[in-house]
Each structure stands twice: as C-alpha cells, then as structure tokens.
Design a protein around this motif. Structure first.
Motif, short mmCIF file in Angstrom:
data_model
loop_
_atom_site.label_atom_id
_atom_site.label_comp_id
_atom_site.label_asym_id
_atom_site.label_seq_id
_atom_site.Cartn_x
_atom_site.Cartn_y
_atom_site.Cartn_z
N ASN A 23 5.96 7.92 0.83
CA ASN A 23 6.47 6.96 -0.16
C ASN A 23 6.94 7.66 -1.43
N ASN A 66 7.87 1.21 3.62
CA ASN A 66 6.81 0.73 4.51
C ASN A 66 7.33 -0.34 5.46
N LYS A 123 0.83 -1.19 0.00
CA LYS A 123 0.00 0.00 0.00
C LYS A 123 0.87 1.25 0.00
N TYR A 124 0.41 2.28 -0.72
CA TYR A 124 1.10 3.56 -0.68
C TYR A 124 0.74 4.28 0.61
N ARG A 125 1.73 4.97 1.18
CA ARG A 125 1.55 5.74 2.40
C ARG A 125 2.19 7.10 2.20
#
Length: 155
Positions: free
Chosen positions: A11, A125, A6-8
């Motif tokens: 990133n 991540n 997942k992108y956070r």
C-alpha cells in the motif's frame, strides 16, 4: 470482501513525522498487536508507528498515474480536458482491466459499485481483493507521483 480500510504490504501511504517532510511511501510489512496495527515497515527499511502514517487521498487526476484509463467514448481537448461525455453527463468511467470505477463529475467522488473510495490504499486493496493478485504500482510513487501528489495538495 475484506475490510478495504486496512493497510497491507504494497500500500502507498503518506509518512510524516516531526523530523521528515511528508512523502509517499510503500508499506512493506505490518505488525499487529491485539488485532490492531501497531507499527509498519516502510520502503523495506524503517519501522514506524501507525501514528506517523496517514492515508494518501485518491484524486481523480491520480487515476491515470495508477494505471487506469478513461473510456474511449470520451473526447479530450488539446489540454486533456474531457469535452464530450457519452450518455450520462455526470459520470465518467475509468477502467483497469475489467475493474470499472465511476467518477461523479459534480463532486469528483470515486465509486466501485456501492463502495466509495477515498484513499489510494483502499483502491489497491479493492483491486487485490477482486483480482486475487497484489495491486502493485511499480516505483511511480518514488518520483513523479510523489511530486504530483504534493503539488496537487499545494503542500
């Protein structure tokens, strides 16, 4: 550990659309719809569709730029190439604090324990999940890292 795909916020990803050349950008906010990413804010200003964002491939050569260092048991020649590996001829070990990545020399795959890491945001991540702190990479993506990354891909 949370899903590392997942992108956070924080990133680094590749932004590309029909009006802009591909470049490395930093995700600053993520907007979800029905538990899926619908749009992302990049570089604290532009909101873009998740279709305009691609993961940035993680290359072994990028690890030094991402604050990792190779174990001191290895010897580099004048060009920086590794000339001696301690006891495991096929594995290099890169470190960032207590985080150890294994790089298989035969195919340049990057591993943390049983997790194979393909993309820069996955590494970010993973580091955040392990340390509990956001893994930030300062502003290297703005200059040298962006040029290096796209030169490496021959884009």
């Amino acid at each position: 550990m949370e899903d590392i795909d997942k992108y956070r916020p924080g990133n680094l990803v590749v932004f590309n659309n029909e009006l802009t050349m591909a470049r490395i950008v930093k995700v600053t906010q993520v907007e979800y719809m029905d538990n899926k990413i619908s749009s992302l804010q990049i570089n604290s200003c532009n909101w873009v569709s998740n279709k305009e964002i691609k993961p940035a491939q993680l290359f072994v050569d990028c690890l030094l730029d991402l604050k990792f260092h190779i174990n001191r048991m290895y010897i580099n020649d004048k060009s920086g190439n590794i000339t001696k590996v301690d006891y495991q001829e096929d594995i290099y070990r890169y470190y960032n604090g207590s985080l150890e990545l294994l790089i298989h020399k035969s195919d340049n795959t990057i591993w943390y324990k049983e997790i194979q890491i393909h993309y820069i945001h996955q590494l970010q991540n993973l580091c955040s999940d392990i340390t509990g702190e956001p893994y930030t990479i300062a502003d290297i993506y703005d200059s040298y890292f962006t040029r290096f990354y796209f030169e490496y891909l021959n884009i």
